[in-house]
Write an enzyme that holds these catalytic residues in place. Structure first.
Site, PDB file in Angstrom:
ATOM      1  N   HIS A 117      -3.539  -4.784   0.327  1.00 22.38           N
ATOM      2  CA  HIS A 117      -3.070  -5.210   1.655  1.00 22.38           C
ATOM      3  C   HIS A 117      -3.154  -6.736   1.786  1.00 22.38           C
ATOM      4  O   HIS A 117      -4.092  -7.260   2.389  1.00 22.38           O
ATOM      5  CB  HIS A 117      -3.917  -4.562   2.750  1.00 22.38           C
ATOM      6  N   CYS A 154       0.830  -1.207   0.000  1.00 25.52           N
ATOM      7  CA  CYS A 154       0.000   0.000   0.000  1.00 25.52           C
ATOM      8  C   CYS A 154       0.869   1.262   0.000  1.00 25.52           C
ATOM      9  O   CYS A 154       1.469   1.594  -1.017  1.00 25.52           O
ATOM     10  CB  CYS A 154      -1.012  -0.023   1.132  1.00 25.52           C
ATOM     11  N   GLU A 214      -1.569  -8.627   3.790  1.00 24.98           N
ATOM     12  CA  GLU A 214      -1.514  -9.045   5.202  1.00 24.98           C
ATOM     13  C   GLU A 214      -2.900  -9.110   5.830  1.00 24.98           C
ATOM     14  O   GLU A 214      -3.107  -9.819   6.818  1.00 24.98           O
ATOM     15  CB  GLU A 214      -0.587  -8.107   5.992  1.00 24.98           C
TER      16      GLU A 214
END
Length: 234
Positions: free
Chosen positions: A208, A105, A210
């Site tokens: 993102h 990001c 994660e």
């Protein structure tokens, strides 16, 4: 020995902040995550780079347009000058030393700026016909598709030309640094992934992973491959 992976953090006047999914993903893929604070002495940055086997540049607030020679646009959001200075310097040192770099990001934007590129400071006011890139769906939910170049590292990891991703950004890569190449875009043309043109592991994505890897395991593969590369440097 687990490779040591640095992770940049959001900062305020009194604390470091990091979504725990970042370091969980690193640990689950075999790395030893280390949170990187604001370091003010350049000598300490070089010592840190010597310690690290790779680095993740995480999400966060906007990159100051000062670093790509622009004045602030009315749509520019919050900036953290100390974080920008640290991460730009750290990225350049890591790049020169050929240590693996993974950007997420804000991370893709930071890496592009550190290596000579520019950004759109605000998608809504600077780009017409853009998709919704600040989703209101749950963080783990994919909300739009990205199209991936087949001759890319990203494709070799994901084994697909299409990927559904989440989206939490209002800035985006504009002019790409000369040492990087575009390897994925959203259907509105916004750049969603960059890689190095040279003999270095540099992978940066606008979404993102994660926040997705626990439910959508294809995003786990990005961390797995990155940590594998870090292990080669250990």
């Amino acid at each position: 020995m687990r490779p040591i992976v640095g992770i940049s953090c959001s900062v305020d006047e009194e604390s470091l902040k990091l979504n725990m999914n970042y370091y969980q993903a690193v640990e689950e893929t075999g790395g030893l995550p280390i949170l990187v604070p604001i370091l003010r002495e350049r000598e300490n940055l070089f010592r840190l780079v010597d310690l690290l086997d790779g680095m993740i540049f995480s999400g966060g607030v906007d990159v100051d347009p000062y670093h790509y020679n622009e004045e602030p646009h009315p749509g520019l959001g919050q900036i953290t000058p100390e974080r920008d200075e640290l991460e730009i310097t750290l990225c350049r040192i890591l790049y020169e030393k050929k240590k693996p770099i993974f950007g997420i990001c804000r991370g893709i934007q930071l890496i592009n700026v550190a290596l000579g590129g520019t950004l759109y400071q605000d998608i809504k006011t600077q780009l017409s016909n853009a998709l919704k890139h600040q989703q209101e769906a749950p963080a783990h939910s994919p909300t739009h598709e990205v199209l991936i170049e087949k001759d890319s590292l990203l494709f070799s990891i994901l084994k697909s030309e299409r990927l559904r991703v989440n989206s939490f950004h209002h800035q985006a890569v504009k002019d790409v640094a000369a040492t990087l190449r575009v390897v994925a875009r959203a259907k509105d043309g916004i750049i969603e992934a960059l890689e190095s043109r040279n003999d270095r592991f540099v992978l940066a994505v606008q979404w993102h992973p994660e926040r997705m890897f626990k439910r959508h395991r294809e995003h786990f593969e990005l961390f797995r491959r990155f940590v594998e590369e870090c292990a080669k440097k250990g």
